[in-house]
Design an enzyme around this catalytic site. Sequence first.
Site, short mmCIF file in Angstrom:
data_model
loop_
_atom_site.label_atom_id
_atom_site.label_comp_id
_atom_site.label_asym_id
_atom_site.label_seq_id
_atom_site.Cartn_x
_atom_site.Cartn_y
_atom_site.Cartn_z
N GLU A 335 0.83 -1.21 0.00
CA GLU A 335 0.00 0.00 0.00
C GLU A 335 0.86 1.24 0.00
O GLU A 335 0.54 2.24 -0.65
CB GLU A 335 -0.93 0.00 1.22
CG GLU A 335 -1.92 1.16 1.26
CD GLU A 335 -1.36 2.43 1.93
OE1 GLU A 335 -1.96 3.51 1.75
OE2 GLU A 335 -0.32 2.34 2.63
N GLU A 336 1.97 1.20 0.75
CA GLU A 336 2.71 2.42 1.02
C GLU A 336 3.33 3.04 -0.23
O GLU A 336 3.25 4.25 -0.42
CB GLU A 336 3.82 2.14 2.05
CG GLU A 336 3.31 1.84 3.45
CD GLU A 336 2.63 3.02 4.12
OE1 GLU A 336 2.45 4.07 3.48
OE2 GLU A 336 2.26 2.89 5.30
N HIS A 433 4.92 7.14 9.59
CA HIS A 433 6.10 6.96 8.72
C HIS A 433 7.40 7.36 9.40
O HIS A 433 8.30 7.92 8.77
CB HIS A 433 5.93 7.76 7.42
CG HIS A 433 4.77 7.33 6.58
ND1 HIS A 433 4.43 7.97 5.40
CD2 HIS A 433 3.87 6.31 6.72
CE1 HIS A 433 3.36 7.38 4.86
NE2 HIS A 433 3.02 6.37 5.65
#
Length: 471
Positions: A335-336, A433
């Site tokens: 996803e990132e 993050h």
Amino acid sequence: MSHRSSLAAVLGAAALLTSLASNVAAQSTDTYRAATDRLIDAATKDSAAWKRLAELTDTFGSRIAGSEALERAIDWTLQRMRADGLENVRGEPAMVNHWVRGTESAELITPRRKPLAMLGLGLSVATPPGGITAPVVVVTSFEDLARRGDAVKGKIVLFDVPFTQYEATRVYRSTGANAAAKQGAVAMLLRSVASFSINSPHTGTLSYDDSLSRGRGTSSSGPAVRRIPAAAIAVEDAELLHRLQDRGQKITVKLVMNARTLPLAPSRNVVAELRGREKPDEVVVIGGHIDSWDVGQGAMDDAGGVVAAWEALRLMKALGLRPRRTVRVVGWTDEESSGRGGLAYRDAHAADMDRHVFALESDNGVFRPYGIAVATSDSAMAMLKRIAPLLSRIGADSVTHGDSEADVEPLMNAGVPVAGLHVDGTRYFWYHHTNADTPDKLDPADVARCVATMAVYAYVVAEMPEVLPRK
């Protein structure tokens, strides 16, 4: 009939309809209360979900797409799901990005030497082997950059843009390097997209413009504009450089980045099910993404979402609550950096997409849940609001409009009603993050409430006779 009598009749009819609707909603809620109370009780009686989340993230750490750590974490998750007795446990193939950070550093050279807290942005190109040493120009917006014109040529551009809302601020992370490169900058620095900082840089993906060259070259209109390296620095360091510029002091920074983008790598979406007793081909999807950035442990973002959905399904199985439709847990990969896991899931299930009745993703941290944020039709939202009172005892009965989460967006675009878990986001962008995304940031009781919320919605939508209207 007089106007007054007519008005009274209309108002009386409206009141009757409202009363009938309330009674229908109450009956609908009561139909499922015994089962959902069992799910809530089981989810909130202990810290099982948090402990599993901590084991996953402590054992495998960060899980960036393309890494051995991610694939080992997927293997472990599939093994544990089988041990839990879940059904049709499998890894569905997906090709994913493979970006490697390598060694990196940033240092203030003038007016004094000082290491800068930095993280290269995901998918960034590298600097030349010896790094880039150049003057810095601090700007506060794209408009400010444009006003500088040729003054940024040959320099490092720093976007010092304070956090307001994520979508509004992250555009500088996503596209700032493109704008700076087109004006001749040699590198881009970014004030971290963070609502709070203790000298903690936040990474995240950038998106290079396709018109930018991967190396030196020329085009029909002249020298090609090259992709430039980009990194985030801590809020404190961004403000330091800005103060230096405001005083008229010369700022020089040395940036070294050895990042590499490798060919696409094979990965898998994690999938497990509890098959429906009457309509097994109709599916309710719940999940999160199992990959993370290559810093911290990816506990909040987003192992917590995967584990909350997994635990919700495990509890249905353990309690003997098999709904009429299938409930499927998905732990999406990558996803990132690209969203390739969500796209791969959509493609793998294209033939049965019309039998996906609902998808709920948790990707905002498993903090205290308020309810769900829905990206679907008003009629589907109205039906979901009938379920919400079942969660009032844990304060998770809010149903609001919201944007789709990334992994279920391809499903939404195919017409599937989707929602995201709506949680207290006060601290999410403190740790997002960063190296600080570790299990200790999460309250086991809040994680348990997230499990309960996902379990209740998944169970009721899979059990109720009617289906949510498609968008």
